[in-house]
Design a protein around this motif. Structure first.
Motif, PDB file in Angstrom:
ATOM      1  N   TYR A   1      40.102  44.741  32.872  1.00  0.00           N
ATOM      2  CA  TYR A   1      40.455  45.325  34.163  1.00  0.00           C
ATOM      3  C   TYR A   1      40.190  44.351  35.305  1.00  0.00           C
TER       4      TYR A   1
ATOM      5  N   GLN B   1      43.328  43.410  37.408  1.00  0.00           N
ATOM      6  CA  GLN B   1      43.415  44.440  38.441  1.00  0.00           C
ATOM      7  C   GLN B   1      44.319  44.025  39.608  1.00  0.00           C
ATOM      8  N   LYS B   2      44.334  42.732  39.924  1.00  0.00           N
ATOM      9  CA  LYS B   2      45.145  42.294  41.056  1.00  0.00           C
ATOM     10  C   LYS B   2      46.628  42.557  40.782  1.00  0.00           C
ATOM     11  N   TRP B   3      47.070  42.152  39.591  1.00  0.00           N
ATOM     12  CA  TRP B   3      48.466  42.411  39.232  1.00  0.00           C
ATOM     13  C   TRP B   3      48.715  43.888  39.094  1.00  0.00           C
TER      14      TRP B   3
ATOM     15  N   VAL C   1      47.285  46.461  40.592  1.00  0.00           N
ATOM     16  CA  VAL C   1      47.418  47.128  41.891  1.00  0.00           C
ATOM     17  C   VAL C   1      48.724  46.729  42.566  1.00  0.00           C
ATOM     18  N   GLU C   2      49.061  45.436  42.495  1.00  0.00           N
ATOM     19  CA  GLU C   2      50.321  44.973  43.092  1.00  0.00           C
ATOM     20  C   GLU C   2      51.515  45.664  42.453  1.00  0.00           C
ATOM     21  N   SER C   3      51.449  45.804  41.123  1.00  0.00           N
ATOM     22  CA  SER C   3      52.565  46.432  40.416  1.00  0.00           C
ATOM     23  C   SER C   3      52.739  47.864  40.846  1.00  0.00           C
TER      24      SER C   3
ATOM     25  N   ASP D   1      51.981  49.042  43.728  1.00  0.00           N
ATOM     26  CA  ASP D   1      52.592  49.020  45.055  1.00  0.00           C
ATOM     27  C   ASP D   1      54.105  48.885  44.954  1.00  0.00           C
TER      28      ASP D   1
ATOM     29  N   SER E   1      40.412  46.489  49.175  1.00  0.00           N
ATOM     30  CA  SER E   1      40.789  46.080  47.815  1.00  0.00           C
ATOM     31  C   SER E   1      39.589  46.174  46.876  1.00  0.00           C
TER      32      SER E   1
ATOM     33  N   ARG F   1      39.298  49.808  46.047  1.00  0.00           N
ATOM     34  CA  ARG F   1      40.349  50.155  45.096  1.00  0.00           C
ATOM     35  C   ARG F   1      39.900  49.860  43.684  1.00  0.00           C
ATOM     36  N   LEU F   2      39.288  48.708  43.520  1.00  0.00           N
ATOM     37  CA  LEU F   2      38.780  48.295  42.213  1.00  0.00           C
ATOM     38  C   LEU F   2      37.880  49.387  41.635  1.00  0.00           C
TER      39      LEU F   2
END
Lengths: 323, 293
Positions: free
Chosen positions: A304, A308-310, A312-314, A316, B116, B119-120
């Motif tokens: 995770y 997680q960055k991808w 969350v972006e996905s 969005d 952010s 969010r994590l």
């Protein structure tokens, strides 16, 4: 005298305005008070979210003597990873990690492939009875998974794939894996957003439908692949009931072992010849249970943090919210 | 003549599109027939039978009519009790989950720095949550936040004494309820991010208060998603490993006095009740939508 009072008053008036502005902001959403309240709420809610994890971690470091000691609440008397070392053996780590990663990984790949394929078919084609198809999908999503498992088990026995990997991969490849309908709908949303012109120009260039699918549609739906990959992997990682029945005990994932942690732990202690009656720290308590529970989710948490960055972006970018 | 050819070509194009579409969904059709339609038919058939298994003969079915249902609803008590708990749990949890996730989604959607990171944290349960994990934590006190002396005193002072119990109970459930709200937060956040920012600015210039903005702009914007999210939450709660009805059905399968027939009848009743719950709650929230808009 009057003059002074007036001066003080005007000074006060000038500054109260400044202070007010700093505290409350030009609009209601950029003042200091607003920010303090928002951060306070975020921190409180965030704390409530991670509290169980912090609690588990703190308990998992405690020895059995610390557990019954009333003076110790959060910080163990000494740092000792013995609970982790013991439960690691009971949970058969690292072998069970590999089994879990293998099972969850390969099933998720199948789910990704089949959902993309089926989602594309639904999104970009005129198909008769489309509404009926969606109704069946929603029906299969709502139905509890206990409704189908007895006959499905018999089907697998009949096909002689019970207990083999195919028992999981065949449903995954036909869009009936865990939460299958959900993933198909995610891909459907993505593929629906592709402009028609892209497809038409590819047809003029002489591409057939399958070429369009993997050359144009798939690259545009990468966020959907990420969502399905991450969520599907965690679903398959956590599933014990269906996997346990269909795989017939041939593969034991870490989550299945966690379900019988206490028994496994007892057998381990017994077979190792240690005397748990003499050594108080060996008996099974919640600190062992929590150490095992944390061990079973650590790979997921590591994954995770990396994705997680991808992820969350996905989300969005996704059309999850379109209908 | 020309137009006829054109029409003809269009027809074949349409047909070709349909065929290639059918090729794409062909795996799904097979899947539905083998893993949904046929099992559903079999489960219904089982539920009217007394199923036995012997090593040599395989499965033996004895038609018993509604006896399994009669036993579940009239003679045995375990299913009735469990289903009552499930209904009460769902009806109380769902609104709280929805409310909490809307609040958190709005907090995450604000322009603050560091969202952010939060969010994590808030999306973490989506990845790690499973039945055994939740049970382990819950049974050993990890889900109930221990209200310390000071907080307890404050609560006691502010709140009338007959309500302190209820508030302390809420503290015990709050982490669990929040852990169920991972996906709902995600859905609402995605919806909020789609709202055109200029609408908010225009409202602010017109002097609308944040309170009004929430009720008049934000809520109508995300309202259509509430009913969808409710369906998701109910299905999640129903299939969750922590749910004891599923355990009841699974253990009934191998129980010699119950076997597959009884278990199938249980599963069918459970599916019916769950469907009723989903449909009722879905339409309760769907209806009000018009009022808010």
């Amino acid at each position: 005298m009057k003059n002074i009072i007036e001066k003080v008053n005007s000074f006060y008036n000038k500054n109260i305005f400044k202070v007010k502005r700093r505290l409350l902001g030009k609009h209601s959403s950029d003042g200091l008070v607003y920010k303090v309240i928002m951060y306070f709420l975020l921190i409180v809610l965030g704390f409530v979210f991670v509290y169980p994890l912090i609690y588990m971690f703190s308990i998992s470091l405690m020895s059995n003597i610390d557990l019954v000691d009333n003076t110790i609440r959060w910080i163990p008397s000494k740092l000792d990873f013995i609970n982790y070392r013991l439960t690691m053996v009971a949970l058969d780590i690292p072998k069970s990690y590999f089994v879990s990663i293998f099972i969850a990984g390969i099933s998720t790949l199948c789910v990704m492939f089949s959902s993309a394929f089926i989602g594309y078919g639904l999104a970009r084609h005129r198909i008769p009875f489309k509404k009926t198809i969606f109704a069946i999908m929603i029906f299969s999503f709502i139905m509890p998974k206990t409704l189908f498992f007895i006959p499905t088990y018999q089907i697998f026995t009949m096909l002689r794939i019970k207990g083999t990997l195919s028992a999981i991969l065949v449903p995954a490849l036909t869009g009936q894996g865990l939460n299958g309908a959900f993933f198909i709908l995610i891909f459907f949303q993505f593929f629906r957003m592709i402009p028609k012109q892209l497809e038409e120009s590819a047809i003029i260039d002489g591409a057939n439908k399958f070429q369009i699918f993997y050359k144009i549609a798939v690259p545009l739906a990468i966020p959907a692949f990420i969502i399905t990959g991450v969520y599907g992997f965690s679903l398959y990682w956590s599933e014990t009931f269906l996997l346990g029945i269909y795989l017939d005990g041939n593969y034991t994932t870490i989550t299945m072992l966690l379900n019988n942690l206490q028994d496994n732990y007892g057998t381990m202690i017994w077979s190792s010849g240690l005397d748990s009656a003499r050594q108080s720290n060996l008996s099974f308590t919640e600190s062992k249970l929590f150490a095992g529970t944390l061990l079973s989710i650590i790979p997921l948490m590591i994954m995770y943090i990396f994705v997680q960055k991808w992820f969350v972006e996905s989300i969005d970018k996704s059309g999850i919210t379109g209908e | 003549m020309n137009s006829l050819i054109k029409q003809n070509r269009r027809m074949t194009h349409k047909k070709r599109e349909m065929y290639s579409g059918l090729i794409f969904i062909f795996p799904w059709i097979i899947g539905v027939l083998t893993f949904i339609a046929y099992p559903l038919f079999r489960t219904i058939y089982f539920s009217f039978n007394n199923v036995q298994y012997s090593g040599e003969l395989g499965f033996i079915y004895n038609w018993v009519g509604f006896e399994n249902y009669h036993r579940i609803l009239r003679i045995d008590v375990d299913f009735i009790l469990e289903i009552q708990n499930f209904i009460i749990k769902t009806i109380t949890f769902v609104p709280v989950v929805i409310a909490i996730s809307i609040i958190i989604a709005m907090l995450l959607n604000s322009k603050l720095k560091g969202t952010s990171f939060f969010r994590l944290i808030f999306f973490l349960p989506i990845i790690i949550l499973n039945g055994q994990l939740l049970q382990n934590i819950k049974n050993n006190g990890g889900m109930s936040i221990k209200v310390g002396g000071i907080v307890f005193n404050i609560i006691e002072k502010i709140v009338p004494y007959y309500m302190t119990e209820a508030i302390l109970l809420l503290f015990q459930m709050v982490s669990e309820i929040m852990w169920y709200s991972g996906v709902p937060i995600l859905i609402f956040l995605a919806a909020l991010q789609k709202v055109d920012k200029s609408i908010y600015e225009a409202a602010q210039i017109d002097g609308a208060s944040s309170w009004n903005i929430f009720w008049k702009i934000t809520l109508p914007e995300i309202y259509p998603l509430i009913s969808v999210t409710i369906v998701f939450v109910i299905v999640f709660l129903a299939n969750f490993g922590d749910n004891s009805i599923n355990e009841l059905i699974i253990s009934a399968r191998t129980n010699p006095s119950r076997r597959e027939g009884y278990a199938s009848a249980l599963a069918i009743l459970y599916a019916i009740i769950q469907t009723i719950l989903v449909i009722t709650l879905y339409f309760i929230f769907k209806k009000r939508e018009k009022g808010v808009m």
